[in-house]
Design an enzyme around this catalytic site. Structure first.
Site, PDB file in Angstrom:
ATOM      1  N   ASP A   1      82.386 -18.963 -50.518  1.00 50.39           N
ATOM      2  CA  ASP A   1      82.610 -19.838 -49.358  1.00 50.39           C
ATOM      3  C   ASP A   1      81.930 -21.197 -49.509  1.00 50.39           C
ATOM      4  O   ASP A   1      82.083 -22.063 -48.649  1.00 50.39           O
ATOM      5  CB  ASP A   1      82.161 -19.156 -48.060  1.00 50.39           C
ATOM      6  CG  ASP A   1      80.692 -18.766 -48.053  1.00 50.39           C
ATOM      7  OD1 ASP A   1      80.217 -18.245 -49.076  1.00 50.39           O
ATOM      8  OD2 ASP A   1      80.020 -18.968 -47.024  1.00 50.39           O
TER       9      ASP A   1
ATOM     10  N   HIS B   1      74.698 -22.809 -53.829  1.00 51.73           N
ATOM     11  CA  HIS B   1      74.752 -21.528 -54.532  1.00 51.73           C
ATOM     12  C   HIS B   1      76.206 -21.187 -54.825  1.00 51.73           C
ATOM     13  O   HIS B   1      77.123 -21.898 -54.399  1.00 51.73           O
ATOM     14  CB  HIS B   1      74.058 -20.422 -53.730  1.00 51.73           C
ATOM     15  CG  HIS B   1      74.689 -20.096 -52.408  1.00 51.73           C
ATOM     16  ND1 HIS B   1      74.760 -20.993 -51.361  1.00 51.73           N
ATOM     17  CD2 HIS B   1      75.285 -18.953 -51.950  1.00 51.73           C
ATOM     18  CE1 HIS B   1      75.345 -20.421 -50.321  1.00 51.73           C
ATOM     19  NE2 HIS B   1      75.684 -19.183 -50.664  1.00 51.73           N
TER      20      HIS B   1
ATOM     21  N   HIS C   1      76.807 -23.346 -40.365  1.00 53.59           N
ATOM     22  CA  HIS C   1      77.059 -22.014 -40.940  1.00 53.59           C
ATOM     23  C   HIS C   1      77.069 -20.982 -39.808  1.00 53.59           C
ATOM     24  O   HIS C   1      76.328 -20.007 -39.795  1.00 53.59           O
ATOM     25  CB  HIS C   1      75.994 -21.677 -41.990  1.00 53.59           C
ATOM     26  CG  HIS C   1      76.461 -20.672 -43.010  1.00 53.59           C
ATOM     27  ND1 HIS C   1      76.243 -19.320 -42.877  1.00 53.59           N
ATOM     28  CD2 HIS C   1      77.136 -20.825 -44.174  1.00 53.59           C
ATOM     29  CE1 HIS C   1      76.748 -18.679 -43.921  1.00 53.59           C
ATOM     30  NE2 HIS C   1      77.304 -19.580 -44.730  1.00 53.59           N
TER      31      HIS C   1
ATOM     32  N   ASP D   1      72.294 -21.237 -47.743  1.00 50.95           N
ATOM     33  CA  ASP D   1      72.070 -19.991 -47.011  1.00 50.95           C
ATOM     34  C   ASP D   1      70.665 -19.471 -47.321  1.00 50.95           C
ATOM     35  O   ASP D   1      70.238 -19.446 -48.476  1.00 50.95           O
ATOM     36  CB  ASP D   1      73.100 -18.942 -47.422  1.00 50.95           C
ATOM     37  CG  ASP D   1      74.521 -19.355 -47.061  1.00 50.95           C
ATOM     38  OD1 ASP D   1      74.705 -20.461 -46.534  1.00 50.95           O
ATOM     39  OD2 ASP D   1      75.444 -18.554 -47.321  1.00 50.95           O
TER      40      ASP D   1
END
Length: 309
Positions: free
Chosen positions: A67, A63, A274, A216
């Protein structure tokens, strides 16, 4: 085949963890390295490894949050210096907008690359199989984050069976060209008239590896689909046990939810990444123990760690 984690932190770099990036090393299989996400500082992390940038042939972006992509312009520029005479083209896969981000960054900074970049963009309506080669197939599916985000399922095609050399020698096949013919599936006839059926001396095809690498996400059925029977599932764990509400509000998962996904999918191993900077070493140990109560084979990865698949 190995996974190496270049950045395992969440949101912003910390002293212990850089932001998101990992590579899938396919050097023995196809002499390539595939990168997944490229957060700020990724090229610095590569300097601490044996990875050759010119071997990175494909980059898959989950995405467009910073980050996960802010390291791209620097990495792409540095790659041009390190490639020397062996210029190798590059493919970038990712959500619509990644092409504009990369080209705008290069244009504004006056950067010129001596190699070609082929972009493969997709949106919610163009997911599914996004890549197929003679040895690998890659699928993408939409996850549940605060912006459009995907996970990837990398499937290695079945491997050829192995030749039973001892069995061949026992029936009088001399080592040499005839071995090669049988290995290639060709039936042969020996000087004494004995017919050797190649299929009798080659084992059944071996199933290829399956690697699921998720961006994520909140816990979602898409995560389970991507991870079905995976040899390795890489899943985010931004939050810990008891933080399910926080995780949902911010579009992320807890370690426990990641473990649930791995269990429901029948994955073989779960690698948590993550990780929020607020988790100290003792917290990481507890995070693993908590998750292992749901799914036994779980590990919390750290920067530069390499995992054999």
């Amino acid at each position: 085949m190995q996974l190496q984690f270049l950045g395992t932190g969440a949101g912003q770099p910390s002293k212990a963890r850089n932001v998101s990036s990992l590579v899938l090393k396919l050097l023995e299989e196809i002499n390539e390295v595939w990168m997944f996400d490229c957060g700020e500082g990724t090229q610095h992390q590569i300097l601490e490894t044996t990875i050759k940038p010119r071997k990175i042939s494909k980059i898959f972006i989950t995405h467009l949050h910073g980050d996960h992509i802010f390291g791209l312009p620097g990495f792409l520029s540095s790659r041009s210096f390190q490639a020397n005479e062996e210029q190798t083209n590059l493919e970038i896969y990712g959500p619509k907008g990644i092409k504009n981000f990369v080209l705008s960054s290069l244009r504004v900074s006056g950067s010129r690359l001596p190699y070609r970049i082929d972009f493969h963009e997709f949106d919610e309506n163009s997911l599914g199989k996004i890549l197929e080669t003679d040895k690998f197939t890659v699928y993408a599916d939409k996850l549940d984050h605060t912006i459009f985000c995907v996970g990837y399922r990398v499937m290695q095609k079945d491997l050829e069976g192995t030749l039973d050399a001892d069995k061949l020698r026992e029936v009088g096949v001399p080592f040499g060209p005839l071995f090669g013919k049988v290995k290639n599936g060709q039936d042969i006839v020996l000087e004494d008239g004995t017919k050797i059926i190649a299929a009798d001396y080659i084992s059944a095809p071996r199933p290829g590896k399956i690697i699921a690498i998720l961006g994520d996400t909140r816990k979602t059925s898409a995560s389970v689909r991507l991870a079905v029977a995976a040899d390795v599932l890489v899943h985010e764990a931004t939050y810990g046990k008891g933080d399910e509400k926080l995780a949902r509000n911010h579009g992320h998962s807890t370690n426990m939810q990641a473990a649930e996904v791995a269990k429901e999918a029948g994955a073989k191993r779960l690698l948590l990444n993550h990780i929020s900077a607020r988790f100290l070493a003792k917290d990481i140990s507890q995070m693993r123990r908590d998750a292992s109560a749901v799914f036994e084979k779980v590990h919390v990865v750290k920067d530069l760690e390499e995992v054999e698949i």
